[in-house]
Design an enzyme around this catalytic site. Structure first.
Site, PDB file in Angstrom:
ATOM      1  N   ARG A 213       0.934   3.278  -2.457  1.00  0.00           N
ATOM      2  CA  ARG A 213       1.020   1.741  -2.712  1.00  0.00           C
ATOM      3  C   ARG A 213       2.468   1.583  -3.433  1.00  0.00           C
ATOM      4  NH1 ARG A 213      -4.972   1.520  -3.219  1.00  0.00           N
ATOM      5  NH2 ARG A 213      -4.979   2.473  -5.337  1.00  0.00           N
ATOM      6  N   PHE A 236      -6.242  -3.928   7.357  1.00  0.00           N
ATOM      7  CA  PHE A 236      -7.507  -3.199   6.555  1.00  0.00           C
ATOM      8  C   PHE A 236      -7.324  -3.341   5.267  1.00  0.00           C
ATOM      9  CE2 PHE A 236      -6.706  -1.048  10.784  1.00  0.00           C
ATOM     10  CZ  PHE A 236      -7.910  -1.213  11.346  1.00  0.00           C
ATOM     11  N   ASP A 258      -8.583  -8.222   6.760  1.00  0.00           N
ATOM     12  CA  ASP A 258      -9.540  -7.381   6.976  1.00  0.00           C
ATOM     13  C   ASP A 258     -11.051  -8.310   7.424  1.00  0.00           C
ATOM     14  OD1 ASP A 258     -10.383  -4.505   4.766  1.00  0.00           O
ATOM     15  OD2 ASP A 258     -11.960  -5.800   5.271  1.00  0.00           O
ATOM     16  N   ASP A 307      -3.923   1.048   7.186  1.00  0.00           N
ATOM     17  CA  ASP A 307      -4.910   1.775   5.968  1.00  0.00           C
ATOM     18  C   ASP A 307      -6.133   1.775   6.666  1.00  0.00           C
ATOM     19  OD1 ASP A 307      -5.945   3.371   4.029  1.00  0.00           O
ATOM     20  OD2 ASP A 307      -5.722   1.575   2.588  1.00  0.00           O
ATOM     21  N   CYS A 347      -7.669   8.622   6.382  1.00  0.00           N
ATOM     22  CA  CYS A 347      -8.548   9.153   5.155  1.00  0.00           C
ATOM     23  C   CYS A 347      -9.626   9.694   5.681  1.00  0.00           C
ATOM     24  CB  CYS A 347      -9.277   8.006   4.335  1.00  0.00           C
ATOM     25  SG  CYS A 347     -10.052   6.804   5.214  1.00  0.00           S
TER      26      CYS A 347
END
Length: 407
Positions: A213, A236, A258, A307, A347
């Protein structure tokens, strides 16, 4: 008398290479009486001592190693030293106002996660043996933090992951000790957030992206210093962290998207909290549906961030996940203007570096763009991973590119 787990001949390759796990099919026999959750001695087929770990015969991951030293006893002093080492490491490498203090196998406390949000701890226990040690670990952690003048006012447990069922354990969630207000105000990279440790995803906030970030905040700040206009898209966005970092970096406008209405409401609150509502806005939408609509409208952004949540949590779904990553990356690249900047990450533990990199290259080819790599990053330093026989702690891959049209 301590029970002993004996490995089969030619098994135990993972722990012999430095890993921390022994699977059920690697075990030849268990000598002595044992209760699941107990510490056991581990020996190779020929009697060579491998160390000690805790056992759970209900789990395919049957033994999690606590020490490779065969003569070391896992007692109170051992546990306290492990906890102190984890905290000392964080003090050396990262801002500890809010951070992950214990990261399972990477801190030689397998199956346990403890996050610190200012003066609150959030704990996630994923293995039976460590669950039995949890009260002692938390006691020592509070004592060690107090030595540095940090008084913990409350502990909340988020051991509600499905993986506990594979350990023969129930999912659990709630206060450990006295109740407290579970809405916590934290500050990261100069940005204030309201974190909900009771209802937020994971333990309340994605601490692992802290450095990434900041990288995006710094990139936008440099673009503005060079006199460029910055229109950004954060896909996201969850509670708005990348969007807010780009806003604080000086972006002219940022749209965060989102699918979760709750997350978007929290993101709006965070924008207002930081005085960024005039240039950082949020909308509730399914990113997979929105991106084609934006492409159809010929929208272009100076900076795009992807993300997404993990598209797969198992190895046998990699092919399907790769298609998903390829599709959203291709669309994200098409929404980035020529010369603009594109950040993308995965991730998923099972989406390894090589596969993810290949997928991004395929997406660029499909989008008819060239990628100029600026940076490759991974998880923050408070989420370390050990170089060993396994890659249990390595999961986050983060790229920043400049997108160039084929000309």
């Amino acid at each position: 008398m301590e029970a002993t787990v004996v490995l089969k001949r030619r098994e135990g390759r993972t722990i012999k290479a430095g890993g921390a796990w022994i699977y059920d099919n690697e075990i030849d026999e268990i000598r002595g009486d044992v209760t699941d959750g107990d510490i056991v001695r581990v020996e190779d087929f020929d009697g060579y001592p491998m160390g000690r770990g805790f056992i759970n015969r209900k789990s395919k991951l049957t033994v999690r190693m606590m020490t490779r030293e065969p003569d070391v006893i896992v007692d109170d002093e051992f546990i306290r030293n492990r906890v102190k080492a984890a905290w000392d490491y964080r003090k050396a490498v990262i801002d500890t106002s809010s951070c992950r203090i214990i990261f399972g196998e990477s801190d030689f406390l397998p199956g346990l996660v403890v996050d610190k949000y200012e003066d609150v701890l959030v704990v996630e226990s994923l293995a039976l043996g460590i669950d039995r040690l949890k009260p002692k670990i938390l006691q020592y952690l509070q004592e060690i933090l107090a030595e540095d003048g940090i008084k913990i006012r409350g502990i909340y447990e988020r051991s509600d992951a499905k993986i506990r069922l594979k350990e023969g354990m129930e999912r659990t969630k709630g206060f450990i000790g006295e109740p407290f207000d579970t809405k916590i105000r934290i500050t990261e990279n100069g940005i204030h957030y309201n974190v909900d440790v009771e209802n937020g995803q994971k333990t309340g906030f994605f601490l692992d992206q802290k450095g990434n970030r900041m990288a995006m905040q710094s990139l936008v700040r440099r673009l503005k210093a060079a006199g460029e206009r910055v229109k950004a898209l954060d896909c996201f966005t969850h509670t708005g962290s990348f969007a807010l970092n780009m806003g604080l970096g000086g972006a002219d406008s940022v749209l965060g998207v989102d699918a979760s209405e709750l997350a978007i409401e929290q993101a709006k609150e965070n924008a207002e909290l930081n005085g960024l509502s005039d240039r950082v806005s949020f909308m509730t939408a399914d990113v997979l549906d929105l991106l084609p609509e934006l492409i159809e409208k010929n929208e272009k952004y100076d900076v795009v961030v992807l993300d997404p949540p993990a598209f797969t949590k198992s190895r046998d779904k990699i092919r399907q996940a790769s298609r998903g990553y390829r599709e959203i990356n291709m669309r994200g690249m098409r929404l980035t203007r020529h010369g603009g900047y594109f950040a993308t990450c995965s991730c998923s533990h099972f989406m390894d570096y090589e596969t993810f990199t290949t997928v991004i290259g395929q997406a660029a080819k499909a989008a008819h763009v060239r990628l100029r790599q600026i940076e490759f990053r991974t998880q923050a330093a408070d989420h370390p991973f050990l170089w060993s026989g396994g890659d249990e702690g390595y999961y986050l891959k983060f790229y920043i590119f400049q997108v160039l049209e084929e000309r």
